[in-house]
Design a protein around this motif. Structure first.
Motif, PDB file in Angstrom:
ATOM      1  N   ASP A   6       0.814  -1.209   0.000  1.00 30.01           N
ATOM      2  CA  ASP A   6       0.000   0.000   0.000  1.00 30.01           C
ATOM      3  C   ASP A   6       0.847   1.258   0.000  1.00 30.01           C
ATOM      4  N   ILE A   7       1.969   1.248   0.752  1.00 28.69           N
ATOM      5  CA  ILE A   7       2.858   2.422   0.779  1.00 28.69           C
ATOM      6  C   ILE A   7       3.418   2.684  -0.615  1.00 28.69           C
ATOM      7  N   ARG A   8       3.798   1.578  -1.305  1.00 26.12           N
ATOM      8  CA  ARG A   8       4.337   1.749  -2.661  1.00 26.12           C
ATOM      9  C   ARG A   8       3.278   2.332  -3.598  1.00 26.12           C
ATOM     10  N   ALA A   9       2.037   1.850  -3.493  1.00 30.01           N
ATOM     11  CA  ALA A   9       0.961   2.369  -4.339  1.00 30.01           C
ATOM     12  C   ALA A   9       0.674   3.834  -4.028  1.00 30.01           C
ATOM     13  N   LEU A  10       0.751   4.197  -2.731  1.00 29.35           N
ATOM     14  CA  LEU A  10       0.513   5.579  -2.337  1.00 29.35           C
ATOM     15  C   LEU A  10       1.614   6.497  -2.863  1.00 29.35           C
ATOM     16  N   GLN A  11       2.877   6.011  -2.843  1.00 30.61           N
ATOM     17  CA  GLN A  11       3.974   6.804  -3.382  1.00 30.61           C
ATOM     18  C   GLN A  11       3.753   7.095  -4.879  1.00 30.61           C
ATOM     19  N   ILE A  12       3.374   6.054  -5.584  1.00 32.29           N
ATOM     20  CA  ILE A  12       3.129   6.233  -7.035  1.00 32.29           C
ATOM     21  C   ILE A  12       1.978   7.193  -7.260  1.00 32.29           C
ATOM     22  N   GLY A  13       0.910   7.079  -6.447  1.00 32.80           N
ATOM     23  CA  GLY A  13      -0.240   7.940  -6.607  1.00 32.80           C
ATOM     24  C   GLY A  13       0.062   9.393  -6.303  1.00 32.80           C
ATOM     25  N   LEU A  14       0.947   9.651  -5.313  1.00 31.91           N
ATOM     26  CA  LEU A  14       1.302  11.032  -5.001  1.00 31.91           C
ATOM     27  C   LEU A  14       2.112  11.668  -6.121  1.00 31.91           C
ATOM     28  N   ARG A  22      -3.385   8.340 -11.012  1.00 29.81           N
ATOM     29  CA  ARG A  22      -3.350   6.893 -10.729  1.00 29.81           C
ATOM     30  C   ARG A  22      -3.758   6.580  -9.277  1.00 29.81           C
ATOM     31  N   LEU A  23      -4.093   7.603  -8.517  1.00 31.26           N
ATOM     32  CA  LEU A  23      -4.440   7.419  -7.103  1.00 31.26           C
ATOM     33  C   LEU A  23      -5.963   7.345  -6.947  1.00 31.26           C
ATOM     34  N   ASN A  24      -6.450   6.318  -6.276  1.00 29.64           N
ATOM     35  CA  ASN A  24      -7.879   6.179  -6.037  1.00 29.64           C
ATOM     36  C   ASN A  24      -8.166   6.137  -4.528  1.00 29.64           C
ATOM     37  N   THR A  25      -9.424   6.333  -4.180  1.00 31.42           N
ATOM     38  CA  THR A  25      -9.813   6.369  -2.758  1.00 31.42           C
ATOM     39  C   THR A  25      -9.663   5.009  -2.071  1.00 31.42           C
ATOM     40  N   GLN A  26      -9.725   3.911  -2.822  1.00 30.67           N
ATOM     41  CA  GLN A  26      -9.575   2.578  -2.215  1.00 30.67           C
ATOM     42  C   GLN A  26      -8.202   2.426  -1.583  1.00 30.67           C
ATOM     43  N   THR A  27      -7.157   2.941  -2.272  1.00 34.65           N
ATOM     44  CA  THR A  27      -5.789   2.865  -1.718  1.00 34.65           C
ATOM     45  C   THR A  27      -5.692   3.659  -0.424  1.00 34.65           C
ATOM     46  N   ILE A  28      -6.308   4.881  -0.402  1.00 30.10           N
ATOM     47  CA  ILE A  28      -6.266   5.698   0.820  1.00 30.10           C
ATOM     48  C   ILE A  28      -6.992   4.988   1.961  1.00 30.10           C
ATOM     49  N   ASP A  29      -8.160   4.391   1.686  1.00 34.07           N
ATOM     50  CA  ASP A  29      -8.905   3.668   2.738  1.00 34.07           C
ATOM     51  C   ASP A  29      -8.114   2.489   3.272  1.00 34.07           C
ATOM     52  N   ASN A  30      -7.426   1.760   2.357  1.00 34.21           N
ATOM     53  CA  ASN A  30      -6.601   0.618   2.806  1.00 34.21           C
ATOM     54  C   ASN A  30      -5.484   1.091   3.728  1.00 34.21           C
ATOM     55  N   CYS A  31      -4.839   2.206   3.388  1.00 35.57           N
ATOM     56  CA  CYS A  31      -3.745   2.717   4.228  1.00 35.57           C
ATOM     57  C   CYS A  31      -4.260   3.093   5.612  1.00 35.57           C
ATOM     58  N   LYS A  32      -5.438   3.731   5.677  1.00 33.60           N
ATOM     59  CA  LYS A  32      -5.983   4.101   6.986  1.00 33.60           C
ATOM     60  C   LYS A  32      -6.354   2.874   7.806  1.00 33.60           C
ATOM     61  N   ARG A  33      -6.924   1.845   7.136  1.00 36.11           N
ATOM     62  CA  ARG A  33      -7.247   0.608   7.867  1.00 36.11           C
ATOM     63  C   ARG A  33      -5.984  -0.061   8.375  1.00 36.11           C
ATOM     64  N   HIS A  34      -4.917  -0.033   7.540  1.00 37.50           N
ATOM     65  CA  HIS A  34      -3.655  -0.646   7.989  1.00 37.50           C
ATOM     66  C   HIS A  34      -3.059   0.116   9.175  1.00 37.50           C
ATOM     67  N   GLN A  35      -3.249   1.445   9.218  1.00 32.52           N
ATOM     68  CA  GLN A  35      -2.801   2.196  10.390  1.00 32.52           C
ATOM     69  C   GLN A  35      -3.477   1.661  11.661  1.00 32.52           C
ATOM     70  N   HIS A  36      -4.767   1.453  11.588  1.00 32.60           N
ATOM     71  CA  HIS A  36      -5.493   0.942  12.754  1.00 32.60           C
ATOM     72  C   HIS A  36      -5.030  -0.475  13.125  1.00 32.60           C
ATOM     73  N   LYS A  37      -4.777  -1.309  12.131  1.00 36.69           N
ATOM     74  CA  LYS A  37      -4.290  -2.676  12.412  1.00 36.69           C
ATOM     75  C   LYS A  37      -2.938  -2.640  13.113  1.00 36.69           C
ATOM     76  N   ILE A  38      -2.058  -1.768  12.633  1.00 39.08           N
ATOM     77  CA  ILE A  38      -0.725  -1.678  13.267  1.00 39.08           C
ATOM     78  C   ILE A  38      -0.865  -1.254  14.727  1.00 39.08           C
ATOM     79  N   MET A  39      -1.739  -0.310  15.016  1.00 40.65           N
ATOM     80  CA  MET A  39      -1.954   0.110  16.415  1.00 40.65           C
ATOM     81  C   MET A  39      -2.413  -1.051  17.279  1.00 40.65           C
TER      82      MET A  39
END
Length: 772
Positions: free
Chosen positions: A214-222, A227-244
């Motif tokens: 997801d980080i790699r996809a976000l880098q490419i999207g920025l 090439r950046l879609n909202t699904q990638t942003i939602d996945n990154c936010k969910r992964h933040q919560h999982k890491i916590m």
């Protein structure tokens, strides 16, 4: 100033509300709602918990139970920030320590609260400490109850958005935005605070791979927003919560560091995304980009705290000072990091202002400005990572310090145990030596006491087992009227007081005695020379004291005496109790008393004069005795004198009876040595004999028995049974017994022959007569 006053007033009201609820036992939803309204208004969550800390820790069990119940209601109806303030290692350790109490009510209240909180908050990362405390109690064998439905919060009204409404309180309109409470754990995700690192290892690896993708996809999207879609942003936010959530479990250190780095990278790129979004939209967001970063910082702090090794509460108390210093250092580092993050927030605000002002300057200029701001954000993130690395190093140093403290504590404990064992060994040896010394000293003491009694008895034997004392009474009125015939015919020629000269009745005669007493001598002086034999009776020997003489020569006065001149009986009692007092620490001495009258070979018990037919018996244990003879305990000299006076009232009145009867006073003395536990028993007889001129059978047989004992005849050849008196006194006349004869005489010339006859009888008894 107004703000400070308002805060002070809020704290005062909060303290009054909590103390009033505890003291009045007003612990329910309403009182908790009132308290929560006060602390929510001023955000005094930490102060409220501090006010409950002392009642929970140190007061009586009843007040502890009230405080714990109030805390449960406050968590039920209060803001979620209060629960976040409670979900710390320090508070959970404090509650687990309180649960060790012997009071069932307090212990059950702690267990019920923790179960309710775990059931309510589930696996949310901010409340991971609740689950950890639950598992610690279970591991220690605690029986955990079921969740209490009454302690669950009131459900939200339909249509409520992400802001969380204050639960059950009077301030129903108070709304608080909380990203932590709005975020829910996905149902497909199965990590929890109760699983072990080994069980989560494969899932952690998978999570890290997904986050990296997801980080790699976000880098490419920025780099290319198309090439950046909202699904990638939602996945990154969910992964933040999982890491916590994963960081709240006990992970290996390598996993922890990697997850923190991934979390920081997600936070950086999401912040850049929010900044670009904000610039393009031309507006400023209500919730700045600092919220995700702050959450990330909270997660990092939570992960650092959870990575620390939890020591047992007993170890924390033992090394409280050292650990507190290390924790202060860690808190300082956290403050520095928070300061940097605050600077980041300010920079972000400036970025938003610049973006709004320059939005009309052209897209090219905006892009250049965005790149500069992104560079500033990255630099700030790098500084944050450096601070985090420093914090990790300090945590590592703290762990090493804790391990060193443990090692030293263990070494000191071993040294202490060795010292205690040595001291115990020395104490046992000293106790054995002391016991041995005590036994030796006790044996020496017992032998010394036996030798003292033996030597004292030998001294008395050297002075003579039978001793004669002669006492002359003063002339009476009738003798003074007789003129020369009534004059004194008795003289005391020896300066040592051991001779008496009889002038009347023919040729003068000199008698050598153990003591001669003039008419002016008192009974006290008469008793002094014979009083030593009383100690022999206390030591267990038998002793007799006789008053012998013609009627009217002062025998009864010598024995009984009067108020001005106490007799031998009272002086003997004084000597007995004086000896008892001197030996109080070494011997327990008891004294009993009997009083008899013997006339015409008939024995009369003067304590019970109605009894008749008393006979003398003999046994090896008791010697010579009379069955059922009244024997009364004597506690003092006055007690003995009173009992003697009562007995004399039962004696037959009249001078004729007194001159023909013998008065006998017996003291039986028993002594127990407190050290050797040996017992001795002695008899002491005081006898007022009948008048010598009557030639009574008792006096004649007494003289015969004494004469034959001086001739050293065998006991069966001595006529003890010739009279009741000698039969009763047999064990006090023979053997090692001691006899004292007080020969009472008249000094009158007219009584010279009677006086010489009495002294001749006495020296017949003693076996020695000296004449001029």
């Amino acid at each position: 100033v107004e703000y400070c006053y308002a805060m002070t007033e809020s704290r005062r009201k909060l303290e009054q509300a909590i103390v009033g609820a505890l003291q009045n036992n007003n612990v329910n939803d309403d009182s908790a709602s009132e308290i929560c309204q006060l602390l929510n208004h001023a955000r005094l969550y930490k102060e409220a918990l501090e006010l409950l800390k002392e009642p929970i820790k140190k007061v009586k069990p009843l007040m502890q139970a009230r405080a714990l119940t109030l805390l449960g209601y406050m968590i039920k109806v209060g803001d979620i920030d209060l629960a976040i303030e409670l979900a710390t290692v320090r508070w959970m350790d404090r509650l687990i320590k309180v649960a060790k109490t012997k009071d069932d009510i307090v212990r059950d209240a702690v267990h019920q609260n923790i179960v309710d909180w775990v059931s309510r908050f589930g696996n949310e990362s901010q409340f991971a400490e609740f689950g950890i405390a639950y598992n610690r109690l279970k591991a220690k064998g605690a029986t955990m109850p079921s969740p209490n439905p009454d302690m669950m919060p009131v459900p939200k009204k339909p249509g409520a958005g992400s802001p969380s409404v204050s639960r059950g309180g009077p301030r129903g309109d108070s709304v608080k935005s909380s990203s932590a409470s709005a975020t829910k754990t996905p149902s497909r995700f199965t990590f929890s605070a109760t699983t072990t690192p080994a069980q989560n290892a494969s899932k952690v690896d998978q999570l890290m791979a997904n986050v990296t993708a997801d980080i790699r996809a976000l880098q490419i999207g920025l780099q290319d927003p198309s090439r950046l879609n909202t699904q990638t942003i939602d996945n990154c936010k969910r992964h933040q919560h999982k890491i916590m959530l994963v960081l709240s479990t006990d992970l290996e250190e390598s996993y922890t560091f990697q997850l923190i780095q991934l979390y920081d990278q997600l936070g950086e790129y999401l912040e850049i995304y929010d900044a670009i979004n904000s610039a393009e939209s031309g507006g400023v967001r209500a919730t700045g980009p600092s919220q995700p970063r702050a959450a990330g910082a909270g997660a990092s702090s939570s992960s650092s705290s959870s990575a620390l090794p939890r020591q047992d509460s007993d170890d924390q108390e033992g090394n409280a000072e050292e650990l507190e210093a290390l924790k202060q250092r860690l808190a300082q580092c956290r403050e520095e990091r928070e300061a940097v993050e605050a600077q980041c927030v300010k920079l972000r605000a400036q970025v938003n202002d610049v973006r709004v002002k320059t939005s009309m300057a052209g897209e090219g200029h905006v892009a250049a400005q965005q790149q500069g701001l992104a560079s500033m954000v990255r630099n700030t993130a790098r500084a944050s990572r450096r601070i985090l690395a420093t914090s990790r190093q300090q945590v590592s140093d703290m762990r090493q310090s804790c391990n060193e403290i443990k090692r030293k504590s263990s070494a000191y404990a071993n040294m202490w145990n060795q010292e205690v064992e040595q001291l115990q060994s020395f104490a046992n040896k000293a106790a054995k030596a002391e016991a041995k010394g005590y036994d030796t000293l006790k044996m020496l003491y017992i032998n010394e006491m036996k030798m003292r009694k033996k030597l004292y008895n030998q001294i008395q034997e050297f002075r003579g087992n039978t001793r004669i004392f002669c006492r002359a009474r003063p002339l009476n009125a009738a003798e003074r009227k007789m003129g020369p015939d009534g004059a004194e015919a008795v003289d005391f020629p020896s300066a040592t007081g051991d001779q008496i000269l009889i002038k009347g009745g023919g040729q003068p005669k000199i008698f050598e005695v153990d003591g001669a007493f003039k008419p002016t001598d008192k009974n006290t002086k008469v008793f002094d020379l014979a009083g030593e034999t009383v100690c022999s009776a206390v030591d267990g020997y038998n002793v007799c004291m006789f008053a012998y003489g013609n009627t009217g020569t002062g025998k009864t006065h010598t024995m009984v005496g009067d108020a001005k001149d106490p007799g031998i009986v009272q002086l003997t009692l004084d000597k007995i109790f004086e000896t008892k007092k001197e030996r109080a620490e070494t011997e327990n001495i008891e004294v009993t008393m009997s009083v008899l009258d013997i006339a015409n070979e008939q024995i009369k018990d003067l304590f019970n004069p109605d009894r008749t037919g008393l006979v003398v018996n003999t046994s090896n244990e008791r010697g010579c005795y009379i069955d059922d003879l009244t024997s009364l305990p004597v506690a003092s000299t006055e007690d003995g004198q009173g009992k003697l006076a009562r007995a004399l009232q039962n004696r037959t009145k009249g001078d004729d009876h007194a001159s023909r009867a013998a008065l006998l006073v017996q003291f039986q003395i028993s002594a127990e040595d407190t050290q050797s536990k040996t017992n001795t028993a002695g008899k002491l007889w005081l006898v007022d004999l009948p008048g010598a001129e009557k030639q009574d059978k008792m006096c004649i047989n007494l003289g015969n028995c004494m004469e034959k004992m001086m001739a050293k005849l065998k006991s069966d050849q001595i006529p003890f049974k010739g009279s009741k008196l000698t039969h009763l006194l047999q064990d006090c006349l023979a053997g090692s017994a001691k006899q004292i004869f007080y020969v009472c005489i008249s000094p009158s010339k007219a009584k010279g022959d009677e006086t010489a006859s009495c002294l001749a009888w006495a020296f017949r008894v003693r076996g020695v007569i000296l004449g001029s």
